[in-house]
Design a protein around this motif. Sequence first.
Motif, PDB file in Angstrom:
ATOM      1  N   THR A  27       9.934  -0.452  -8.280  1.00  8.94           N
ATOM      2  CA  THR A  27       8.690  -1.175  -7.993  1.00  8.94           C
ATOM      3  C   THR A  27       7.503  -0.235  -7.912  1.00  8.94           C
ATOM      4  O   THR A  27       6.398  -0.591  -8.310  1.00  8.94           O
ATOM      5  CB  THR A  27       8.800  -1.979  -6.687  1.00  8.94           C
ATOM      6  N   SER A  31       4.331  -0.626 -10.318  1.00  7.58           N
ATOM      7  CA  SER A  31       2.991  -0.793  -9.749  1.00  7.58           C
ATOM      8  C   SER A  31       2.024   0.278 -10.220  1.00  7.58           C
ATOM      9  O   SER A  31       0.821   0.028 -10.317  1.00  7.58           O
ATOM     10  CB  SER A  31       3.060  -0.785  -8.222  1.00  7.58           C
ATOM     11  N   LEU A  42      -2.934  -1.584 -10.477  1.00  7.00           N
ATOM     12  CA  LEU A  42      -2.556  -2.246  -9.236  1.00  7.00           C
ATOM     13  C   LEU A  42      -2.578  -1.281  -8.061  1.00  7.00           C
ATOM     14  O   LEU A  42      -2.996  -1.634  -6.964  1.00  7.00           O
ATOM     15  CB  LEU A  42      -1.156  -2.857  -9.364  1.00  7.00           C
ATOM     16  N   SER A  53       3.566  -1.326  -2.974  1.00  2.00           N
ATOM     17  CA  SER A  53       4.164  -1.372  -4.307  1.00  2.00           C
ATOM     18  C   SER A  53       4.891  -2.683  -4.558  1.00  2.00           C
ATOM     19  O   SER A  53       5.052  -3.081  -5.703  1.00  2.00           O
ATOM     20  CB  SER A  53       5.117  -0.194  -4.520  1.00  2.00           C
TER      21      SER A  53
END
Length: 95
Positions: A27, A31, A42, A53
């Motif tokens: 993740t 991200s 992000l 994240s």
Amino acid sequence: MPQPRMFPTFPLLMAVSALPVITFSATYAISLLVTRDDGSRLMEYPYFFLSSSIQNKPASCVGTFGLSLTCFALPILAFIRHEHVKKYSVRTFST
């Protein structure tokens, strides 16, 4: 009388230990790579936190899947370990 063979807990323990680390690593990487519609990322410096994240999609979907598997496997691991300890204690203290 031969004792029944118990399910080994080491592979499940390694899975329960490694799956959250793999999930957060995935993740975190997602991200850092995914951009919004306006072209901004992000996650940008200094917001490199694990909790952020898994805040936005698509990383939140991966995080939810990995952490759900971990939460599902943890009670199974606890039950198997409980059975191991119970059988060992009966065998040890019954003599």
